[in-house]
Design an enzyme around this catalytic site. Sequence first.
Site, PDB file in Angstrom:
ATOM      1  N   GLY A 172       0.817  -1.332   0.031  1.00 53.82           N
ATOM      2  CA  GLY A 172       0.016  -0.081   0.103  1.00 53.82           C
ATOM      3  C   GLY A 172       1.142   1.318  -0.066  1.00 53.82           C
ATOM      4  O   GLY A 172       1.807   1.460   0.725  1.00 53.82           O
ATOM      5  N   ASP A 213       5.123  -4.840   5.961  1.00 55.98           N
ATOM      6  CA  ASP A 213       5.470  -6.316   6.343  1.00 55.98           C
ATOM      7  C   ASP A 213       5.841  -7.433   5.225  1.00 55.98           C
ATOM      8  O   ASP A 213       6.633  -7.878   5.093  1.00 55.98           O
ATOM      9  CB  ASP A 213       4.273  -6.736   7.350  1.00 55.98           C
ATOM     10  CG  ASP A 213       4.463  -8.137   7.839  1.00 55.98           C
ATOM     11  OD1 ASP A 213       3.999  -8.827   7.519  1.00 55.98           O
ATOM     12  OD2 ASP A 213       5.695  -8.223   8.477  1.00 55.98           O
ATOM     13  N   ASP A 219       0.139   1.719   7.916  1.00 55.17           N
ATOM     14  CA  ASP A 219      -0.312   1.079   9.069  1.00 55.17           C
ATOM     15  C   ASP A 219       0.274   1.067  10.426  1.00 55.17           C
ATOM     16  O   ASP A 219      -0.070   0.602  11.393  1.00 55.17           O
ATOM     17  CB  ASP A 219      -0.465  -0.474   8.576  1.00 55.17           C
ATOM     18  CG  ASP A 219      -1.405  -0.632   7.284  1.00 55.17           C
ATOM     19  OD1 ASP A 219      -1.430  -1.644   6.623  1.00 55.17           O
ATOM     20  OD2 ASP A 219      -2.371   0.274   7.318  1.00 55.17           O
ATOM     21  N   ASP A 237       2.598  -1.351  11.082  1.00 50.60           N
ATOM     22  CA  ASP A 237       2.461  -2.547  11.766  1.00 50.60           C
ATOM     23  C   ASP A 237       4.127  -3.314  11.650  1.00 50.60           C
ATOM     24  O   ASP A 237       3.844  -4.418  11.558  1.00 50.60           O
ATOM     25  CB  ASP A 237       1.545  -3.399  11.057  1.00 50.60           C
ATOM     26  CG  ASP A 237       1.703  -3.486   9.483  1.00 50.60           C
ATOM     27  OD1 ASP A 237       0.980  -4.157   8.821  1.00 50.60           O
ATOM     28  OD2 ASP A 237       2.612  -2.761   9.143  1.00 50.60           O
ATOM     29  N   MET A 260      -8.310   2.827   8.464  1.00 52.54           N
ATOM     30  CA  MET A 260      -7.413   1.574   8.085  1.00 52.54           C
ATOM     31  C   MET A 260      -6.257   1.283   9.168  1.00 52.54           C
ATOM     32  O   MET A 260      -6.538   1.465   9.999  1.00 52.54           O
ATOM     33  CB  MET A 260      -6.586   2.240   6.762  1.00 52.54           C
ATOM     34  CG  MET A 260      -7.496   2.208   5.474  1.00 52.54           C
ATOM     35  SD  MET A 260      -6.351   2.801   4.138  1.00 52.54           S
ATOM     36  CE  MET A 260      -7.646   2.103   2.775  1.00 52.54           C
TER      37      MET A 260
HETATM   38  O1  F6P Z   1      -1.480  -1.347   4.150  1.00 49.49           O
HETATM   39  C1  F6P Z   1      -2.075  -0.163   3.617  1.00 49.49           C
HETATM   40  C2  F6P Z   1      -3.640  -0.674   3.920  1.00 49.49           C
HETATM   41  O2  F6P Z   1      -4.176   1.020   3.574  1.00 49.49           O
HETATM   42  C3  F6P Z   1      -4.150  -0.956   4.698  1.00 49.49           C
HETATM   43  O3  F6P Z   1      -4.292  -0.138   6.075  1.00 49.49           O
HETATM   44  C4  F6P Z   1      -5.421  -1.468   4.049  1.00 49.49           C
HETATM   45  O4  F6P Z   1      -6.224  -2.508   4.883  1.00 49.49           O
HETATM   46  C5  F6P Z   1      -4.837  -2.048   2.785  1.00 49.49           C
HETATM   47  O5  F6P Z   1      -3.771  -1.195   2.431  1.00 49.49           O
HETATM   48  C6  F6P Z   1      -5.947  -1.914   1.508  1.00 49.49           C
HETATM   49  O6  F6P Z   1      -5.296  -2.654   0.522  1.00 49.49           O
HETATM   50  P1  F6P Z   1      -5.667  -2.162  -1.073  1.00 49.49           P
HETATM   51  O7  F6P Z   1      -4.994  -0.636  -1.227  1.00 49.49           O
HETATM   52  O8  F6P Z   1      -4.669  -3.271  -1.718  1.00 49.49           O
HETATM   53  O9  F6P Z   1      -6.890  -2.296  -1.356  1.00 49.49           O
END
Ligand code: F6P
Length: 322
Positions: A11, A103, A127, A129, A169
């Site tokens: 992301g 991660d 995140d 994380d 998120m």
């Molecule tokens: O990892 C970043 C993030 O924004 C998370 O907070 C969210 O759940 C996820 O990406 C959404 O993923 P995508 O952009 O693939 O829809």
Amino acid sequence: MKKIGILTSGGDAPGMNAAVRAAVRCGIDAGMEVYGIQRGYEGLLEGEIAKMEWSSVGDILQRGGTILRTARSSRFMEERWIHHGAEMLRTFGIEGLIVVGGDGSFHGGLELAKQGITVMGVPGTIDNDLAYTDYTIGFDTAVNTVLGLISNIRDTSSSHERTTIVEVMGRHCGDLALHAGLAGGADVVLVPEVEIDVHEICRRVLQGQASGKAHSLIVMAEGAAFNPDELAETLETMTGREARTVVPGYIQRGGSPSLADRRLASLTAAKAVELLYNDSHSRAIGLQAGEIVSMDLREALEVKPEFDMELYKLVNVLGKGR
Ligand code: F6P
């Protein structure tokens, strides 16, 4: 090490461009060639690799997103594709790779390290994380984005004497909700790390109402064990106060990076270049107690997350109705 590459993965996060800018300019300043890889690991597999110049990263520091684009790569979980990615780097003579991501991206980098590529992980995700670092690039900007939304929501929630649930998120991590809840004055923060039942949530909203609060604000992490619309319906029934839900979604992923994120991105990317220049082995770079640190990449991924329970308790004290 004379030739290094950089990619952004997973992301996107505000501050990724600041990291790319610092890596390119510090690398060139050290006499290295720096190659940009488009679209994360997918672009690596496709050979979307081009040498970057000082001017390639002009006028991007203040921009959210990533000029290198990003993509999630399911292929990159397979041994044959990981090997192909390592061979692609060797084809370009790239000896070291900077991975700006979260991660999943770091795990991909670890796989490349097993193929003999030196990988430096720069923590880029909203995140927060990655447990080995206090903060990840993008987190501070995302929390501030949510705070701006919360300010608007408090106005209208008070006018209508409503309960509003804001779902943020964070995937499986509650830090976005926790920090936005603290700074935004939430009555209740719901995170995957702490179990709470719906009756306790209702009790807190009722307590706030009884103490004269014009509105109730609940900040909920997307990984928490509730569906926002169902929770709103339950609260409306149990408390008699109208309830609404707001999901800022991808608004949290964009925006001009904050000072904190521009600083963290610039310092961690600069450190990554320095470590590659000095032929270090694969490491993760991060922030610990205000200092830029690095640790073995595998060990970094094994650090267990520690939820800030003290902060969580403080949010609950400050958000109470009296
Ligand atoms: O990892 C970043 C993030 O924004 C998370 O907070 C969210 O759940 C996820 O990406 C959404 O993923 P995508 O952009 O693939 O829809």
